[in-house]
Design an enzyme around this catalytic site. Structure first.
Site, mmCIF file in Angstrom:
data_model
loop_
_atom_site.group_PDB
_atom_site.id
_atom_site.type_symbol
_atom_site.label_atom_id
_atom_site.label_comp_id
_atom_site.label_asym_id
_atom_site.label_seq_id
_atom_site.Cartn_x
_atom_site.Cartn_y
_atom_site.Cartn_z
ATOM 1 N N PRO A 154 -22.505 65.871 -64.392
ATOM 2 C CA PRO A 154 -21.639 66.546 -63.415
ATOM 3 C C PRO A 154 -20.206 66.725 -63.930
ATOM 4 C CG PRO A 154 -22.906 64.798 -62.366
ATOM 5 C CD PRO A 154 -23.103 64.648 -63.840
ATOM 6 N N TYR A 155 -19.679 65.687 -64.569
ATOM 7 C CA TYR A 155 -18.307 65.742 -65.068
ATOM 8 C C TYR A 155 -18.184 66.763 -66.192
ATOM 9 C CZ TYR A 155 -13.983 64.142 -67.332
ATOM 10 O OH TYR A 155 -12.738 64.073 -67.887
#
Length: 234
Positions: free
Chosen positions: A151-152
């Site tokens: 996600p990051y």
């Protein structure tokens, strides 16, 4: 020596470690500073004396255009314009796809990419009046992610492509758009999360701020669309 005398700089995520480092470095270089953050600003007693004249705008969600637009109007009114935008707002969360929640993807997209997009759009009318600089904070992980960074890294990859696209969009208007891609920034939170690491190999907020100031300065006037790794010895 980099000078920003007479320039006005706005920093999102301004109350965090990197935001404060950028503010101190920019102030030392002669800029006037506005710091924006979602939380309440720190009390004056906790601010470095060098930031006594900074404009602190707390309670501003720069992922919301309705919140960001009046905040940037306030900055321009207070200082007579805007020359530099540093999009330092962001967040980190380690989670795998199998065990993490899908809301984490939305949260990191909002904190890392949407804030940069919204703040840039809100600041753009003011930057267009004077030319200017936009510096986004991406991440080295966007180029090569490992397990738990999906996600990051995806959000930061979006920051990179947003930077490249906006640089082309604005290149004939005298506005440059660049991004720094740090590895691990040496902050108390990161030290707590990775206590066995060699912190001396990480990038300090002050060192990253120096690179951001270069991109904000006239020395980098011919640089736009750059994705600049700032990895220290990590």
């Amino acid at each position: 020596m980099i000078t920003l005398t007479g320039k006005v700089a706005a920093v999102t995520g301004g109350f965090g470690n990197l935001g404060m480092a950028v503010a101190l470095a920019a102030t030392a270089a002669g800029a006037r500073i506005a710091l924006l953050g979602r939380s309440a600003p720190p009390p004056a007693s906790q601010l470095p004396p060098a930031l006594a004249d900074a404009l602190l705008l707390g309670g501003v969600d720069v992922a919301s255009f309705d919140a960001a637009r009046p905040a940037f109007a306030t900055i321009a009114q207070r200082f007579g314009g805007l020359d530099i935008l540093v999009n330092a707002a962001g967040a980190f969360r380690w989670q795998t796809l199998a065990d993490g929640d899908l809301a984490g993807w939305d949260a990191l997209y909002t904190a890392n990419l949407k804030t940069a997009v919204v703040a840039s759009k809100a600041a753009l009318p003011h930057l267009r009046q004077r030319g200017g600089r936009i510096i986004n904070v991406g991440a080295g992980a966007a180029a090569k992610a490992t397990a738990g960074l999906g996600p990051y890294a995806a959000a930061k990859a979006g920051v990179a492509k947003f930077t490249e696209s906006l640089a082309v969009e604005l290149k004939d208007e005298g506005i440059t758009v660049n991004a720094v891609l740090p590895s691990i920034i040496d902050t108390p939170a990161n030290r707590a999360d990775l206590p066995q690491s060699d912190f001396s190999r990480w990038v300090t907020p002050a060192a990253l701020a120096d690179v951001i100031l270069f991109l904000a300065s006239d020395a980098a006037r011919a640089v736009t669309g750059a994705l600049l790794p700032v990895a220290g010895r990590a």
